[in-house]
Every structure is written in C-alpha cells, then in structure tokens.
Scaffold this active site. Structure first.
Site: not given
Ligand code: PBG
Length: 331
Positions: A199, A209, A222, A238, A253, A279, A317
């Site tokens: 991630k 968010r 983050k 990882e 991701k 997203s 989505y």
């Molecule tokens: C947080 C989480 C995030 C997403 C999935 N789980 C956002 C983040 O790490 O701030 C993002 C998914 C997306 O953008 O569609 N636990």
C-alpha cells in the site's frame, strides 16, 4: 524480423471478435470484481460523494437495497467502509474496538439477509481517529505496537460478526502475524486475511478520505507507515513478510500507477494478488468520461490492465458499472 513476413501476419488473429476472443489472454469477469461500499452510521438517506461521481455513502437501510441489486447483477463481493459520526471519534479510535459498533452490526445484518454475499472489512483505525490516521498517535508518532493491540481486537470482532475476509490496510509492522495469532487463539480459523501489503502513500486516496471523513491529518505524514512510491523491491519484502505471517491474499494499491508492482509481486509469490483501483483513479476516469474526454470503454481497458499485469481480482468502484453494462462491452 521482417523476413518472416508474410509467413507471420499477427493480424490473422485479429480478424473478427470471435477469433480475437479465442486467442485473448485475459477475460473481464464479474466474478473477479469487488465493489467498495461506504456506509454511514448517521445519515437517513444515501448521499452522493461530491468528489466521486455516481458513488454514494449509503445509510444503514439503503445499503441493503444496493447489495441486493448488485448481487442480482452478478457482483457478490463487497469491501465495506464505515463513515463514523465525529462525536464517536477520539485520538485512539476507541470505537474501532467496540464489538458492538456500527460496522460489526452492519456485517451481522448483511450476512443474515444475504448469506451468499462475501464481505470484506477494512482493518485500520482511520474512520475512528480524530487524527484521521490508521494508527494511534503518541508523542507525535504513530505507535506501531500499541496500534497492533487495537487491530487485533478489531479483527476478532469483525470475524466474529461474520466478515468472510478481513483486510488490514493500516501498514503497521507485524500486523498480519499478530492478527492471525489472535484469530487462531480465538477459534476463528476460517477467516481469510487479505493484506494490503503493497500500500503506497499515494495522492490518489483523496476522494476516499472525503467519503470516510479521514482527511483531517495532523502534522504526521502517512509516509511514516505507507510505502514510498519510489520503491519496487520493498514491495516484495512486504509481500514475503505478509505471507510468512499468515496472509491468504495480498493486495497492491493504488492500481494504475503501480502496475509494475502487480507484475512483480504476482510473478514472485504463490498466493492470489488483488489490485485496488482506488478512489482517485475512479474519479479521474469518471470525470473524464463525464466531460467527454473519452468514452466508457476506458473502464474495461483499465480493468483489463490489472489482469494482464497478473492480478487475480480487482477492487473497483466500477464493479457496478461493469455489472450493468457487461453484455455490451467487449470483455
Ligand atoms: C485506510 C484506507 C484508505 C483507502 C482504503 N483504506 C485511505 C488511506 O490510506 O488514507 C483508500 C481507498 C481509495 O482511495 O479508494 N485505511
């Protein structure tokens, strides 16, 4: 090379759709798509997410209609994300570990109404912390081991509520091993762990968010727990750690900017690898379609790119759109 022509004419295999389909190396199938769904604990009716055209935050009642509709259109797996009212948030994200919290109740109710639906629940504290962080903040840092205790409890609660798959998305060190041990110790042996193992700390999560209300971020970045976008080999590190610790499935991701990572991991591990088309990728494409920069065919094109890179399934989505348009798109 040219000397092979006319013996070799690649266009022979592109002559018509039947032939193209016979020789195609990937297929887009509804059974390989997972729809993310946002559910609010406080709104009465579903609400459009402004930064995500056609995507909604559902109320606890609307969500049943949506799931029923998707199931009847061939989408059977759902990644659930709660939007929690600010009054329930605190610095430690305490509500996350409440076994009777909103998302646990939702999982129970959805499973009892739709036993065939496969439910994937996120394990991370961000919907519950006032900081918007995935972990607990102490002394200006995200405290890894303190966060693990919360993730263990959260995972156990979600598993006992009926979640088929739990998906730690927090990127704390050691969380997969710690969660797996907790599940085994508590007789939750069947629960699948889908680890968000690669991630990346990405700019593409912005609209998500907005949807879960985790944009407030404090001074801590983050970047201190999500992966550095400059690294590829680290993704393999990882991935291997997560497999050793007991992950059943890995995830990469975001998707489109990280296809090389999907390829690298899927070529080197023997567990399934999922990709999350996040997203920001969704909104970028959908807004481009709405503005007529391009057509809907970019949707299957991007999804196929994940499968071509070696992805086993995709969280997107666009799952609903594919379900609705499946018969009309070139798969
Ligand atoms: C947080 C989480 C995030 C997403 C999935 N789980 C956002 C983040 O790490 O701030 C993002 C998914 C997306 O953008 O569609 N636990």
């Amino acid at each position: 090379m040219f000397s092979l022509f006319p013996k070799v004419r690649p266009r022979r295999l592109r002559k018509n759709k039947v032939i193209r389909d016979l020789v195609s190396e990937t297929v887009l199938s509804k059974s390989k798509l997972i729809q993310p769904l946002f559910i609010s604990d406080s709104i009465k009716e579903k609400k459009l997410i402004e930064t995500m055209p056609n995507q909604y935050i559902f109320s606890k009642d609307d969500i049943f209609f949506e799931i029923e509709y998707l199931l009847s259109n061939g989408i059977s797996s759902f990644a659930l994300f709660p939007n929690i009212d600010n009054s329930k948030k605190d610095i430690d994200g305490t509500e996350a570990v409440n076994g009777d919290n909103f998302i646990c109740k939702q999982v129970m109710q959805i499973k009892s109404r739709f036993p065939s639906a496969v439910l994937i629940t996120d394990v991370a504290l961000d919907p519950y912390t006032i900081t918007g962080h995935d972990g607990i903040e102490r002394d200006g840092q995200i405290d890894n081991d303190l966060t693990l205790e919360a993730l263990n409890k959260m995972s156990l609660n979600l598993s006992q509520s009926g979640a088929d798959i739990i998906a730690p998305s927090d990127m704390m060190d050691g969380r997969i091993g710690s969660i797996r041990q907790t599940l085994e110790d508590n007789n939750q042996k069947e629960t699948i762990i889908l680890s968000y193992s690669a991630k990346y700390s990405s700019g593409f999560y912005g609209p998500f968010r907005d949807a879960v209300g985790s944009k407030q971020n404090t001074g801590i970045s983050k970047d201190t727990y999500q992966m550095d976008k400059k690294n590829l080999r680290e993704a393999l590190k990882e991935a291997n750690l997560d497999i050793d610790e007991g992950a059943d499935i890995l995830m990469v991701k975001p998707g489109m900017p990280y296809l090389d990572v999907v390829k690298e991991i899927s070529s080197n591990v023997s567990v399934p690898v999922f990709t999350y088309q996040v997203s920001g990728e969704y909104s970028m494409l959908q807004m481009g379609i709405d503005k007529k920069l391009f057509e809907h065919n970019v949707i299957p094109e991007t999804l196929i790119s994940f499968f071509r890179a070696g992805s086993t399934s995709v969280i997107t989505y666009f799952a609903k759109w594919v379900a609705e348009n499946y018969d009309n798109i070139s798969k």
